[in-house]
Scaffold this motif. Structure first.
Motif, PDB file in Angstrom:
ATOM      1  N   VAL A  25       0.917  -1.313   0.292  1.00  0.00           N
ATOM      2  CA  VAL A  25      -0.242   0.244   0.146  1.00  0.00           C
ATOM      3  C   VAL A  25       1.086   1.222   0.314  1.00  0.00           C
ATOM      4  O   VAL A  25       0.442   2.323  -0.822  1.00  0.00           O
ATOM      5  N   PHE A  26       1.802   1.086   0.848  1.00  0.00           N
ATOM      6  CA  PHE A  26       2.971   2.443   0.986  1.00  0.00           C
ATOM      7  C   PHE A  26       3.205   2.458  -0.417  1.00  0.00           C
ATOM      8  O   PHE A  26       3.833   3.502  -0.880  1.00  0.00           O
ATOM      9  N   THR A  32       8.094   5.799   1.494  1.00  0.00           N
ATOM     10  CA  THR A  32       9.442   4.130   1.229  1.00  0.00           C
ATOM     11  C   THR A  32      10.541   4.544   2.530  1.00  0.00           C
ATOM     12  O   THR A  32      10.813   3.458   2.909  1.00  0.00           O
ATOM     13  N   GLU A  33       9.855   5.033   3.463  1.00  0.00           N
ATOM     14  CA  GLU A  33      10.362   5.578   4.570  1.00  0.00           C
ATOM     15  C   GLU A  33       9.056   5.469   5.524  1.00  0.00           C
ATOM     16  O   GLU A  33       8.938   6.464   5.712  1.00  0.00           O
ATOM     17  N   TRP A  34       8.917   4.226   6.039  1.00  0.00           N
ATOM     18  CA  TRP A  34       8.301   4.188   7.303  1.00  0.00           C
ATOM     19  C   TRP A  34       8.701   2.715   8.162  1.00  0.00           C
ATOM     20  O   TRP A  34       9.542   2.336   7.663  1.00  0.00           O
ATOM     21  N   ASN A  35       7.582   2.606   9.107  1.00  0.00           N
ATOM     22  CA  ASN A  35       8.377   1.856   9.984  1.00  0.00           C
ATOM     23  C   ASN A  35       7.220   1.775  11.586  1.00  0.00           C
ATOM     24  O   ASN A  35       7.118   2.782  11.771  1.00  0.00           O
ATOM     25  N   ILE A  36       7.201   0.431  12.422  1.00  0.00           N
ATOM     26  CA  ILE A  36       6.615   0.190  12.916  1.00  0.00           C
ATOM     27  C   ILE A  36       6.510  -0.313  14.346  1.00  0.00           C
ATOM     28  O   ILE A  36       7.780  -1.290  14.156  1.00  0.00           O
ATOM     29  N   ILE A  48       7.803   9.257   7.215  1.00  0.00           N
ATOM     30  CA  ILE A  48       9.119   9.800   7.283  1.00  0.00           C
ATOM     31  C   ILE A  48       8.402  11.222   5.592  1.00  0.00           C
ATOM     32  O   ILE A  48       8.631   9.683   4.316  1.00  0.00           O
ATOM     33  N   SER A  49       7.370  11.490   5.757  1.00  0.00           N
ATOM     34  CA  SER A  49       7.227  12.752   4.495  1.00  0.00           C
ATOM     35  C   SER A  49       6.982  13.930   4.551  1.00  0.00           C
ATOM     36  O   SER A  49       6.460  14.488   5.717  1.00  0.00           O
ATOM     37  N   TYR A  56      -4.270  12.061   5.604  1.00  0.00           N
ATOM     38  CA  TYR A  56      -3.994  11.229   4.329  1.00  0.00           C
ATOM     39  C   TYR A  56      -4.146   9.890   4.984  1.00  0.00           C
ATOM     40  O   TYR A  56      -4.585   8.769   4.758  1.00  0.00           O
ATOM     41  N   ILE A  57      -2.802  10.110   5.138  1.00  0.00           N
ATOM     42  CA  ILE A  57      -2.216   8.397   6.706  1.00  0.00           C
ATOM     43  C   ILE A  57      -3.566   7.593   6.849  1.00  0.00           C
ATOM     44  O   ILE A  57      -3.305   6.675   6.665  1.00  0.00           O
TER      45      ILE A  57
END
Length: 72
Positions: A25-26, A32-36, A48-49, A56-57
């Motif tokens: 989805v991302f 491209t820059e994300w984490n959980i 990171i955006s 929106y997210i």
């Protein structure tokens, strides 16, 4: 003073098994820059955006069937 407005933080109910779905989805959204943080009780999602906004997210995550709200 540094500006951290480009780091978006969310409280979620995501699990490790959801990472593959979110990756797809991302990627479609150009994220491209994300984490959980699965060790945190709030299952913190960090994105990171400079272009995307919190609302929106939240809609994107909820559209996938998960809980999501801004972490303050």
């Amino acid at each position: 003073m540094e500006n951290f407005d480009h780091i978006l933080l969310f409280k979620t109910n995501l699990e490790a098994a959801n990472k593959e779905l979110l990756r797809d989805v991302f990627a479609k959204e150009g994220i491209t820059e994300w984490n959980i943080d699965l060790d945190d009780e709030d299952r913190v999602l960090r994105i990171i955006s400079t272009a995307l906004k919190h609302n929106y997210i939240i809609q994107l995550i909820r559209g996938c069937g998960f809980e999501c709200c801004t972490l303050t």
